[in-house]
Design an enzyme around this catalytic site. Structure first.
Site, mmCIF file in Angstrom:
data_model
loop_
_atom_site.group_PDB
_atom_site.id
_atom_site.type_symbol
_atom_site.label_atom_id
_atom_site.label_comp_id
_atom_site.label_asym_id
_atom_site.label_seq_id
_atom_site.Cartn_x
_atom_site.Cartn_y
_atom_site.Cartn_z
ATOM 1 N N HIS A 38 0.844 -1.210 0.000
ATOM 2 C CA HIS A 38 0.000 0.000 0.000
ATOM 3 C C HIS A 38 0.872 1.250 0.000
ATOM 4 O O HIS A 38 0.586 2.227 -0.692
ATOM 5 C CB HIS A 38 -0.919 0.023 1.230
ATOM 6 C CG HIS A 38 -1.677 -1.244 1.405
ATOM 7 N ND1 HIS A 38 -1.357 -2.166 2.372
ATOM 8 C CD2 HIS A 38 -2.707 -1.769 0.705
ATOM 9 C CE1 HIS A 38 -2.175 -3.195 2.260
ATOM 10 N NE2 HIS A 38 -2.990 -2.989 1.259
ATOM 11 N N CYS B 211 -14.783 -14.116 -4.689
ATOM 12 C CA CYS B 211 -13.678 -14.136 -3.713
ATOM 13 C C CYS B 211 -13.841 -12.953 -2.778
ATOM 14 O O CYS B 211 -13.812 -11.794 -3.218
ATOM 15 C CB CYS B 211 -12.321 -14.068 -4.398
ATOM 16 S SG CYS B 211 -10.980 -13.817 -3.208
ATOM 17 N N CYS C 109 -10.760 -10.575 -2.664
ATOM 18 C CA CYS C 109 -10.740 -9.588 -3.751
ATOM 19 C C CYS C 109 -12.004 -8.739 -3.752
ATOM 20 O O CYS C 109 -12.058 -7.714 -4.418
ATOM 21 C CB CYS C 109 -10.665 -10.258 -5.121
ATOM 22 S SG CYS C 109 -9.187 -11.206 -5.462
ATOM 23 N N LYS D 150 2.348 -12.326 -4.350
ATOM 24 C CA LYS D 150 2.026 -10.939 -4.013
ATOM 25 C C LYS D 150 1.993 -10.772 -2.495
ATOM 26 O O LYS D 150 1.354 -11.561 -1.793
ATOM 27 C CB LYS D 150 0.656 -10.592 -4.599
ATOM 28 C CG LYS D 150 0.185 -9.203 -4.244
ATOM 29 C CD LYS D 150 -1.268 -9.011 -4.659
ATOM 30 C CE LYS D 150 -1.802 -7.685 -4.142
ATOM 31 N NZ LYS D 150 -3.169 -7.754 -3.664
ATOM 32 N N LYS E 49 -2.242 -8.650 2.811
ATOM 33 C CA LYS E 49 -2.778 -8.729 4.171
ATOM 34 C C LYS E 49 -3.407 -10.091 4.380
ATOM 35 O O LYS E 49 -3.184 -10.745 5.388
ATOM 36 C CB LYS E 49 -3.870 -7.656 4.341
ATOM 37 C CG LYS E 49 -3.371 -6.253 4.369
ATOM 38 C CD LYS E 49 -4.518 -5.247 4.427
ATOM 39 C CE LYS E 49 -5.221 -5.078 3.106
ATOM 40 N NZ LYS E 49 -5.884 -3.788 2.894
HETATM 41 O O1 ME8 Z 1 -8.118 -3.249 -3.665
HETATM 42 N N1 ME8 Z 1 2.422 -4.672 -4.276
HETATM 43 O O2 ME8 Z 1 -7.842 -2.259 -1.616
HETATM 44 P P1 ME8 Z 1 -6.549 -2.996 -1.043
HETATM 45 C C1 ME8 Z 1 2.119 -3.468 -4.793
HETATM 46 N N2 ME8 Z 1 -10.247 -1.273 -1.709
HETATM 47 N N3 ME8 Z 1 1.007 -2.792 -4.488
HETATM 48 C C2 ME8 Z 1 0.172 -3.365 -3.611
HETATM 49 C C3 ME8 Z 1 0.421 -4.627 -3.026
HETATM 50 C C4 ME8 Z 1 1.610 -5.286 -3.395
HETATM 51 N N4 ME8 Z 1 1.954 -6.456 -2.892
HETATM 52 N N5 ME8 Z 1 -0.584 -4.915 -2.201
HETATM 53 C C5 ME8 Z 1 -1.430 -3.876 -2.244
HETATM 54 C C6 ME8 Z 1 -8.491 -2.521 -2.780
HETATM 55 N N6 ME8 Z 1 -0.977 -2.935 -3.096
HETATM 56 C C7 ME8 Z 1 -9.740 -1.696 -2.960
HETATM 57 C C8 ME8 Z 1 -9.446 -0.529 -3.868
HETATM 58 S S1 ME8 Z 1 -10.178 1.666 -5.214
HETATM 59 C C9 ME8 Z 1 -11.627 2.334 -5.674
HETATM 60 C C10 ME8 Z 1 -10.610 0.330 -4.185
HETATM 61 C C11 ME8 Z 1 -1.594 -1.631 -3.391
HETATM 62 O O3 ME8 Z 1 -6.453 -2.624 0.400
HETATM 63 C C12 ME8 Z 1 -2.011 -1.555 -4.864
HETATM 64 O O4 ME8 Z 1 -2.130 -0.212 -5.236
HETATM 65 O O5 ME8 Z 1 -6.564 -4.433 -1.393
HETATM 66 C C13 ME8 Z 1 -3.369 -2.186 -4.833
HETATM 67 O O6 ME8 Z 1 -4.150 -1.831 -5.941
HETATM 68 C C14 ME8 Z 1 -3.929 -1.615 -3.555
HETATM 69 O O7 ME8 Z 1 -2.810 -1.557 -2.657
HETATM 70 C C15 ME8 Z 1 -5.031 -2.534 -3.053
HETATM 71 O O8 ME8 Z 1 -5.351 -2.242 -1.755
#
Ligand code: ME8
Length: 535
Positions: free
Chosen positions: A30, A136, A139, A310, A313
């Site tokens: 993030h 999922c 996701c 990847k 969390k």
């Molecule tokens: O998808 N490497 O939230 P999210 C690089 N709420 N970037 C990463 C990453 C990784 N391993 N893990 C997370 C969501 N990210 C939705 C989004 S938008 C309208 C809604 C970054 O908490 C990356 O930018 O799962 C990814 O798209 C975002 O965190 C996903 O965060």
């Protein structure tokens, strides 16, 4: 389709990050996207543009609800706690200069979301139907049967991202007529070749849309943690349809027309490649349906990987950014990920690689240059910067290298979002300045008392200080604390004003730092790591 193909001009450079799920604390992934957006927006601020940087949190949906339930608190309590204790403090710690922080549970968001979907409903874009298929929760996404992986049992299928079993949904809900937008989207992509970046991401989206798009189920009735549909309050809106709208609700859509006209359409949506389809397919189709302009660019970053997967969390592989900043510092942290991983590709973090780059690039190449130059002005001129006595070939070579570095960094960081390439260009310039000092040997020239050598010494030290003046400006978006420290040590503010007011357009104008500036040694910019660990 011309209405979609041409973007109305907008005053502001408006950049967004994804809004993150607050089911858990933030990890390096993030922070990677958020730091990239921060560097991009700080760069544009230094161009003198009207910039708006938005980040925030995605707080509805089953994932959050289940997490809150597992902790025995209401989802709202859970979100409030995580936002205040984990997410906002991290962005502050990492010096993220966002202009707004949107939370999808805020009324300024939910009210507008209801109006938006009511509008689509009134326009006949939404209908009632039934859905059966895999989902999922990790996701928060309906999956295509073809993309699932085999699970343990015969009937078990796994999400390809989370490697966990998907759930089978069978529901009566409302649908958005996404299928009607395939041809319009393809037309839009063709007319706007820069809309999706990088090229691999664009190709993936094109392939996806070229197949038949299915209508999108946009409501759920088996739980109530979401925005109620205004025309049927037994349903809440599918979390993604709610979440995507943050980009317009936070920009004043339906509430502040003037502000909305200034900010929308967004200049850049930064997203991870995992959520590209939502931003490059579903979101544009929703905007088309609403008759709103489309964002100018969607730029996908790659994944930070752990053990070939990847970092996530849900998979418990998240590393907290503070585990690294406590050792390397915030500036080095901001620098490292953007410098080491070409934006758009996957990359792995390694402690060894970070240590190596810290030592050679930050401590030796950059930090030493700054402290050597300041120390010599202190020693030979009592800290008062001498005027250059001459501007010969060697000095001109440094000035020329600066012009090249500034142009390249501006193009790569400001336009192409090639952070690694832009930072490399700035460090190439630092190398040139180090090479200049090594060749000129001011510490030897200082031993001579001839008039020529006194003049030579002044020229060399002025050149080094002036080069550092420009370096502070160019690195300010990436490493704001180190740049401020350097600006301070050069005594630049008295003559040139605050670092934040310096402009990229004039950074390569040679001779801006005036003779007479009061140069002080300041703190070491990048102390040896051993000393840091010991302290
Ligand atoms: O998808 N490497 O939230 P999210 C690089 N709420 N970037 C990463 C990453 C990784 N391993 N893990 C997370 C969501 N990210 C939705 C989004 S938008 C309208 C809604 C970054 O908490 C990356 O930018 O799962 C990814 O798209 C975002 O965190 C996903 O965060």
């Amino acid at each position: 389709m011309a209405a979609f193909a041409e973007h109305p001009s907008t005053d502001a450079y408006y950049v967004t990050t994804p809004i993150y799920y607050v089911n858990d604390r933030p990890h390096l992934g993030h922070a990677y996207t958020t730091v990239a957006g921060d560097v991009l927006t700080r760069w544009h601020r230094q161009r003198g543009e009207d910039v708006w940087y938005l980040t925030g949190t995605d707080e509805h949906g089953q994932k959050i609800l289940r997490t809150a339930e597992a902790h025995g608190v209401t989802p709202q309590e859970w979100c409030d706690r995580l936002v205040e204790e984990a997410w906002k403090p991290l962005w502050q710690h990492l010096e993220i200069a966002n202009d707004d922080f949107v939370r999808t549970t805020q009324a300024r968001h939910t009210d507008r979301v209801q109006e938006f979907v009511q509008d689509l409903y009134d326009k006949g874009e939404i209908y009632r139907g039934s859905y059966t298929g895999p989902y999922c929760v990790g996701c928060e996404e309906y999956k295509l049967p073809g993309e699932l992986l085999p699970g343990a049992g015969e009937d078990e299928k796994l999400c390809p991202v989370h490697k966990r079993p998907v759930e089978w949904l069978e529901e009566e809900n409302y649908f958005f007529k996404l299928s009607a937008y395939g041809p319009k989207l393809l037309e839009f992509y063709a007319a706007n070749p820069g809309f999706i970046q990088p090229a691999a991401a664009r190709n993936e989206v094109l392939r996806f849309v070229e197949q038949d798009l299915k209508d999108l189920s946009i409501s759920r009735s088996t739980f109530d943690w979401g925005v109620p549909l205004p025309w049927d309050d037994k349903h809440v809106l599918y979390v993604w349809v709610d979440a995507l709208q943050n980009y317009i609700t936070a920009a004043g859509y339906g509430a502040d027309p003037e502000r909305f006209a200034r900010l929308w359409p967004a200049s850049v949506h930064l997203v991870g490649k995992d959520i590209l389809r939502f931003h490059a397919v579903i979101w544009p189709a929703m905007l088309m349906a609403a008759g709103l302009p489309l964002p100018k660019r969607v730029v996908a970053n790659g994944w930070l990987m752990v053990g070939g997967e990847k970092m996530s969390k849900s998979n418990l592989t998240g590393i907290a950014p503070t585990d690294l900043t406590s050792h390397f510092g915030v500036d080095a942290y901001r620098y490292y990920f953007l410098r080491a991983i070409p934006f758009g590709t996957d990359g792995s973090f390694s402690w060894e690689d970070f240590t190596a780059r810290y030592t050679s690039e930050l401590a030796n190449d950059f930090g030493n240059l700054a402290s050597r130059a300041a120390a010599m002005v202190g020693k030979y001129y009592d800290g008062v910067l001498p005027a250059a006595a001459a501007h010969g070939e060697a000095e001109q070579a440094v000035a020329d290298a600066l012009v090249r570095a500034a142009e390249e960094a501006d193009r790569r960081i400001g336009e192409e979002l090639d952070f690694a390439g832009g930072i490399a260009a700035i460090f190439e310039f630092i190398k040139t300045v180090n090479g200049y000092l090594t060749a000129q040997e001011p510490w030897k020239v200082a031993r001579s008392t001839t008039e020529d050598d006194r003049a030579r010494l002044a020229t060399v030290l002025y050149t080094a200080a002036e080069a550092l003046r420009a370096t502070a400006v160019l690195l300010n978006p990436v490493m704001p604390a180190a740049a401020a420290e350097l600006w301070d040590s050069l005594g630049a503010e008295a003559a040139l004003g605050p670092l934040a007011d310096q402009r990229i357009a004039t950074v390569a104008d040679w001779g801006r730092l005036p003779a007479g500036a009061l140069v002080t040694k300041g703190d070491i910019l990048f102390p040896r790591l051993e000393e840091k660990t010991a302290s």
